[in-house]
Design a protein around this motif. Structure first.
Motif, PDB file in Angstrom:
ATOM      1  N   UNK A  76       0.839  -1.205   0.000  1.00 30.96           N
ATOM      2  CA  UNK A  76       0.000   0.000   0.000  1.00 30.96           C
ATOM      3  C   UNK A  76       0.870   1.249   0.000  1.00 30.96           C
ATOM      4  N   UNK A  77       1.963   1.208   0.758  1.00 31.95           N
ATOM      5  CA  UNK A  77       2.908   2.337   0.747  1.00 31.95           C
ATOM      6  C   UNK A  77       3.357   2.629  -0.680  1.00 31.95           C
ATOM      7  N   UNK A  78       3.700   1.579  -1.401  1.00 32.52           N
ATOM      8  CA  UNK A  78       4.179   1.776  -2.777  1.00 32.52           C
ATOM      9  C   UNK A  78       3.059   2.303  -3.659  1.00 32.52           C
ATOM     10  N   UNK A  79       1.859   1.764  -3.507  1.00 32.30           N
ATOM     11  CA  UNK A  79       0.720   2.269  -4.273  1.00 32.30           C
ATOM     12  C   UNK A  79       0.557   3.772  -4.068  1.00 32.30           C
ATOM     13  N   UNK A  80       0.616   4.199  -2.819  1.00 30.18           N
ATOM     14  CA  UNK A  80       0.411   5.616  -2.519  1.00 30.18           C
ATOM     15  C   UNK A  80       1.532   6.473  -3.095  1.00 30.18           C
ATOM     16  N   UNK A  81       2.731   5.932  -3.154  1.00 25.02           N
ATOM     17  CA  UNK A  81       3.831   6.666  -3.774  1.00 25.02           C
ATOM     18  C   UNK A  81       3.653   6.761  -5.292  1.00 25.02           C
ATOM     19  N   UNK A  82       3.009   5.753  -5.875  1.00 22.69           N
ATOM     20  CA  UNK A  82       2.807   5.749  -7.318  1.00 22.69           C
ATOM     21  C   UNK A  82       1.691   6.708  -7.725  1.00 22.69           C
ATOM     22  N   UNK A  83       0.544   6.575  -7.088  1.00 26.05           N
ATOM     23  CA  UNK A  83      -0.630   7.364  -7.485  1.00 26.05           C
ATOM     24  C   UNK A  83      -1.473   7.622  -6.234  1.00 26.05           C
ATOM     25  N   UNK A  84      -1.199   8.711  -5.574  1.00 26.21           N
ATOM     26  CA  UNK A  84      -1.829   8.978  -4.283  1.00 26.21           C
ATOM     27  C   UNK A  84      -3.338   9.146  -4.386  1.00 26.21           C
ATOM     28  N   UNK A 125      -5.492   7.600  -6.563  1.00 25.08           N
ATOM     29  CA  UNK A 125      -6.265   6.430  -6.984  1.00 25.08           C
ATOM     30  C   UNK A 125      -6.773   5.660  -5.761  1.00 25.08           C
ATOM     31  N   UNK A 126      -7.964   5.070  -5.869  1.00 26.64           N
ATOM     32  CA  UNK A 126      -8.447   4.257  -4.749  1.00 26.64           C
ATOM     33  C   UNK A 126      -7.553   3.037  -4.538  1.00 26.64           C
ATOM     34  N   UNK A 127      -7.398   2.676  -3.264  1.00 26.60           N
ATOM     35  CA  UNK A 127      -6.598   1.516  -2.882  1.00 26.60           C
ATOM     36  C   UNK A 127      -7.507   0.516  -2.182  1.00 26.60           C
ATOM     37  N   UNK A 128      -7.369  -0.748  -2.564  1.00 26.17           N
ATOM     38  CA  UNK A 128      -8.195  -1.788  -1.953  1.00 26.17           C
ATOM     39  C   UNK A 128      -7.343  -3.007  -1.653  1.00 26.17           C
ATOM     40  N   UNK A 129      -7.888  -3.872  -0.787  1.00 27.38           N
ATOM     41  CA  UNK A 129      -7.294  -5.188  -0.556  1.00 27.38           C
ATOM     42  C   UNK A 129      -8.394  -6.225  -0.759  1.00 27.38           C
ATOM     43  N   UNK A 130      -8.014  -7.340  -1.330  1.00 25.99           N
ATOM     44  CA  UNK A 130      -8.967  -8.428  -1.560  1.00 25.99           C
ATOM     45  C   UNK A 130      -8.260  -9.725  -1.220  1.00 25.99           C
ATOM     46  N   UNK A 131      -8.894 -10.562  -0.400  1.00 24.37           N
ATOM     47  CA  UNK A 131      -8.220 -11.784   0.011  1.00 24.37           C
ATOM     48  C   UNK A 131      -9.154 -12.958   0.143  1.00 24.37           C
ATOM     49  N   UNK A 132      -8.595 -14.139  -0.017  1.00 27.12           N
ATOM     50  CA  UNK A 132      -9.347 -15.391   0.066  1.00 27.12           C
ATOM     51  C   UNK A 132      -8.714 -16.308   1.116  1.00 27.12           C
ATOM     52  N   UNK A 133      -9.539 -16.942   1.966  1.00 25.42           N
ATOM     53  CA  UNK A 133      -9.029 -17.879   2.962  1.00 25.42           C
ATOM     54  C   UNK A 133      -8.104 -17.168   3.927  1.00 25.42           C
ATOM     55  N   UNK A 134      -6.880 -17.676   4.068  1.00 22.16           N
ATOM     56  CA  UNK A 134      -5.903 -17.010   4.926  1.00 22.16           C
ATOM     57  C   UNK A 134      -5.655 -15.597   4.430  1.00 22.16           C
ATOM     58  N   UNK A 135      -5.727 -15.414   3.127  1.00 24.36           N
ATOM     59  CA  UNK A 135      -5.604 -14.079   2.559  1.00 24.36           C
ATOM     60  C   UNK A 135      -6.765 -13.179   2.946  1.00 24.36           C
ATOM     61  N   UNK A 136      -7.963 -13.771   3.152  1.00 33.30           N
ATOM     62  CA  UNK A 136      -9.096 -13.003   3.637  1.00 33.30           C
ATOM     63  C   UNK A 136      -8.847 -12.473   5.033  1.00 33.30           C
ATOM     64  N   UNK A 179      -6.636   2.372   3.249  1.00 30.44           N
ATOM     65  CA  UNK A 179      -7.272   1.385   2.372  1.00 30.44           C
ATOM     66  C   UNK A 179      -8.743   1.748   2.214  1.00 30.44           C
ATOM     67  N   UNK A 180      -9.158   1.996   0.974  1.00 29.41           N
ATOM     68  CA  UNK A 180     -10.503   2.503   0.708  1.00 29.41           C
ATOM     69  C   UNK A 180     -11.562   1.413   0.632  1.00 29.41           C
ATOM     70  N   UNK A 181     -11.161   0.227   0.233  1.00 27.77           N
ATOM     71  CA  UNK A 181     -12.141  -0.842   0.075  1.00 27.77           C
ATOM     72  C   UNK A 181     -11.524  -2.200   0.339  1.00 27.77           C
ATOM     73  N   UNK A 182     -12.366  -3.125   0.808  1.00 27.28           N
ATOM     74  CA  UNK A 182     -11.875  -4.451   1.199  1.00 27.28           C
ATOM     75  C   UNK A 182     -12.861  -5.525   0.746  1.00 27.28           C
ATOM     76  N   UNK A 183     -12.319  -6.588   0.181  1.00 33.58           N
ATOM     77  CA  UNK A 183     -13.105  -7.774  -0.157  1.00 33.58           C
ATOM     78  C   UNK A 183     -12.534  -8.947   0.618  1.00 33.58           C
ATOM     79  N   UNK A 184     -13.382  -9.574   1.437  1.00 36.70           N
ATOM     80  CA  UNK A 184     -12.976 -10.723   2.250  1.00 36.70           C
ATOM     81  C   UNK A 184     -13.790 -11.926   1.793  1.00 36.70           C
ATOM     82  N   UNK A 185     -13.115 -12.945   1.258  1.00 36.06           N
ATOM     83  CA  UNK A 185     -13.791 -14.129   0.718  1.00 36.06           C
ATOM     84  C   UNK A 185     -13.374 -15.379   1.477  1.00 36.06           C
TER      85      UNK A 185
END
Length: 773
Positions: free
Chosen positions: A247-255, A257-268, A281-287
């Protein structure tokens, strides 16, 4: 020595001198006066009753934890800003207990993973390129995985977190293991999203152990968890840090733009915790993860978080994401039946635990609790629940991704079929990549462990050893912290004693009674009490509490007919005239480790219960008219030695303490991968105590016992620890007692023997300080 005793009128016999008056504490029916007769069946059922009662207690506590959590929250719904401010302390605590405590390195760029034979560009389509990359996270810790960069305008920046047993390549369709409809990372790339897909530590056991000593069947996640937990870190925290560095890198690239995380299982799990911790983090998907969490103790131990359910269930963690977007997808979750089977010469020491698809009912029930916060904030649309295939469908469904895009305010045009992907990398060693990530965490923990002594010095800098009085006063906060934050504090016992006893042993010098006491509703304490026969009217004798070790029982401590490492030393003490009590502690009972698993999420431990049992037992013993209530010794071997180091610092009634066959450099003992008896390589998975290493070691525990007399008994051939470790840690105890001007109150006895009671210097020590005459 088993007895079947029948007595007639005791007062008659005493009056005629047939029975000495010192025995008048015994009833005619073979039990102590002031108690009820304990039946043979009660004696036989004491141990299973104890474990069942404790487990039932924590089962009830887990159920009521949902309601009790509210005491830790003070939400202000006046505005979003006010709400975020009102939950700041909760956000700080979730960071603490998941080990998100190390400062991240600035992530200004991604590192292209390439060599003379491998290019960083590993795949491409007409719409995007796929690169193998790494990025800085902590000192000498990197994240690694895939970076997907669109050719056109970037719509959003998303960290896509796979399950622990999925590779980043699988989610992008570069490996055939994942069904095409579950390739939600690839579908996000097709939508024009910039992606980073990190690699998680997997559940294999390939590198869990030391090949020069022994390998184990611990999943890699458990192996990291064990070491990390002892020094206030966690596998969860390390992987959250990797996501946040992306996320740090994302914000350095394009402050903007919306930032999200999406994860499945342990990644969720990682996605949920990451978004709760970082408000960028603007949005989250937990699967395939979100659900009621009161059965977390049945899940793999690497999901064990100290004190989690005292304050946080999944709904409470979701409330830290509010008022930002959260999409919860009920879908098929990872199926894990247990740790890897121990093959070849691997030790079968991994903790039990399983994962299954969250039930739709559980997902919806927990989501309803989370929704209340979003509703109260006036943003109910920011919390969305999507059901894939009646809760058993594939993750990353079309509906879930639509909700994510819509919530982020991104145009969601219907995409054509997948762009044809061209793989450019072949013969890639994914096992080597996993090993490197695993070893980075092992080495980082090496450094944390090595620095833990400095952290302890900082923590103890307000303890004043210029006098006994100053030491006692200035260590009160440390004693309180140890009890509440490391052991976990339960209320003092609430039940009356309701003592039950049964005369079960007899020698010419003493009688032995089984004892059973109530402690809390449904929880009992028990053990064997030896009462010398020569106690005279009005005389009061000191008591030695003699504690068994792992898997032990009180009987070998007092019965000469049972050969053991204890050499029935309890009977020797009773022959010398001491009153002896040998408790049955829970760790001597089958399946006791379940207690630790159930208790930890409630910020409790096995010793939370044991301390209460000892507290109640001491109160009862102190009111017996033949007991000297000012003189109680504690003598424990092995796991009993652990108890000697954890109970007397909290219960003030123990006036002399002896630790036998356990005292050592505890942090090395729990975290070493180079010592064959390290707890990293054996089956005692319950032994780890969160952040212990940064707060306290055995010398500091002895400091909490000071200024009371304290002794260590150590056999040269005891495999628990090397002599050098024991001597190193004890030297600090000796120095403290010397600084306090009471160096005569502590000693260590080395003897040429194994892991057993020696009972020579220790008997002299007891005689000196318990004032037996």
């Amino acid at each position: 020595m088993k007895l079947v005793c029948k007595y007639i009128c005791l007062s008659f016999l005493i009056s005629f001198g047939i029975i000495p008056s010192g025995q008048a504490q015994e009833s005619p029916s073979g039990y102590l006066w002031g108690t009820k007769l304990m039946s043979v069946a009660e004696v036989e059922s004491l141990r299973p009753q104890m474990i069942e009662g404790i487990c039932q207690h924590f089962s009830n506590e887990l159920k009521t934890s949902v309601k009790n959590r509210e005491t830790h929250w003070h939400r202000n719904y006046t505005s979003s800003a006010d709400y975020i401010k009102s939950v700041a302390s909760n956000r700080t605590r979730i960071k603490k207990i998941t080990g998100v405590v190390d400062e991240r390195k600035a992530t200004h760029e991604l590192i292209l993973n390439k060599s003379t034979t491998l290019e960083a560009l590993i795949a491409k389509t007409d719409a995007y390129n796929v690169y193998s990359v790494s990025w800085q996270v902590l000192e000498n810790v990197t994240g690694t995985g895939l970076w997907i960069e669109p050719h056109t305008t970037v719509q959003a920046q998303i960290v896509v977190v796979p399950d622990a047993d999925q590779s980043p390549e699988e989610l992008m369709g570069l490996n055939p293991e994942v069904p095409s409809k579950a390739l939600f990372a690839r579908r996000l790339a097709e939508k024009g999203c910039r992606l980073i897909i990190p690699l998680l530590i997997d559940r294999k056991d390939t590198w869990s152990g030391n090949p020069e000593i022994v390998m184990t069947n611990q999943p890699h996640r458990e192996f990291i968890y064990r070491r990390a937990f002892e020094v206030g870190r966690h596998i969860i925290g390390y992987e959250v840090q990797k996501v946040l560095a992306a996320v740090d890198w994302f914000k350095n690239q394009s402050a903007d733009l919306p930032v999200a995380v999406a994860g499945y299982g342990e990644g969720g799990l990682i996605a949920l915790y990451s978004a709760a911790i970082d408000t960028r983090i603007d949005g989250t998907l937990v699967s395939g993860y979100f659900q009621e969490r009161e059965q977390i103790w049945e899940e793999p131990i690497y999901r064990n978080v100290w004190g989690l359910l005292e304050e946080f269930g999944d709904a409470e963690i979701a409330s830290l994401i509010a008022p930002r977007l959260l999409v919860i997808e009920a879908c098929e979750g990872p199926q894990v039946d247990g740790p890897p089977a121990a093959k070849g010469k691997r030790r079968n020491v991994a903790a039990p635990g399983f994962l299954k698809t969250p039930s739709l009912e559980s997902v919806q029930a927990e989501a309803r609790r989370a929704e209340k916060v979003f509703i109260n904030l006036g943003v109910p649309e920011k919390m969305q629940v999507v059901v894939s295939g009646n809760g058993k469908g594939l993750p990353g469904s079309k509906s879930a991704l639509e909700k994510l895009f819509s919530g982020l305010g991104i145009e969601n045009k219907e995409s054509p079929a997948y762009n044809k992907i061209t793989k450019l990398r072949h013969d890639f060693d994914s096992g080597l990549r996993m090993r490197n990530q695993f070893m980075e965490l092992v080495r980082h923990l090496d450094k944390v462990i090595n620095h833990s002594s400095d952290e302890r010095k900082k923590f103890w800098d307000k303890a004043d050893d210029t006098s006994v009085e100053q030491w006692v006063e200035t260590t009160k906060p440390y004693r309180k912290y140890f009890h509440e934050e490391i052991i976990g504090k339960m209320p003092s016992p609430t039940q009356s004693f309701n003592p039950r006893t049964r005369l079960t042993y007899e020698t010419p010098n003493w009688r032995g009674y089984w004892v059973k006491l109530d402690v809390w509703p449904g929880i009992i304490a028990g053990g064997i009490l030896l009462v010398p026969k020569d106690i005279q009217p009005g005389e009061k004798r000191p008591v030695v509490v003699f504690q068994h070790g792992l898997g032990g029982r009180p009987e070998p401590l007092i019965d000469p007919n049972i050969k053991s490492a204890y050499y029935s030393f309890g009977s020797t003490l009773a022959d010398q005239g001491y009153i002896v009590y040998t408790p049955q502690d829970p760790y001597g009972i089958e399946n006791f480790r379940t207690i630790q698993r159930m208790a930890n999420p409630l910020k409790k431990s096995l010793y939370s219960v044991i301390i209460g049992q000892h507290e109640q037992t001491l109160k009862w013993l102190r009111q017996l008219q033949f007991v000297d209530k000012e003189h109680f010794g504690f003598y424990g071997l092995s796991y009993g030695g652990k108890t000697a180091m954890r109970v007397p610092p909290i219960l003030n009634n123990y006036s002399v303490v002896i630790c036998s066959g356990d005292f050592n450099q505890w942090i090395w003992k729990t975290t070493s991968v180079d010592f064959k008896s390290s707890y990293m390589l054996v089956g005692e998975y319950e032994i780890f105590e969160f952040d212990f290493g940064n707060i306290i070691n055995y010398s500091e525990l002895a400091g909490l016992i000071a200024p009371k007399p304290f002794m260590v008994e150590r056999g040269h051939m005891d495999g628990v620890a090397p002599d050098e470790w024991v001597a190193y840690e004890y030297a600090k105890v000796r120095r403290l007692y010397a600084n306090l001007g009471i160096s005569d109150r502590t000693t260590i006895e080395f003897f040429n023997g194994p892991h057993e009671i020696h009972g020579v210097g220790t008997l002299q020590f007891l005689d000196k300080y318990l004032k037996l005459k």
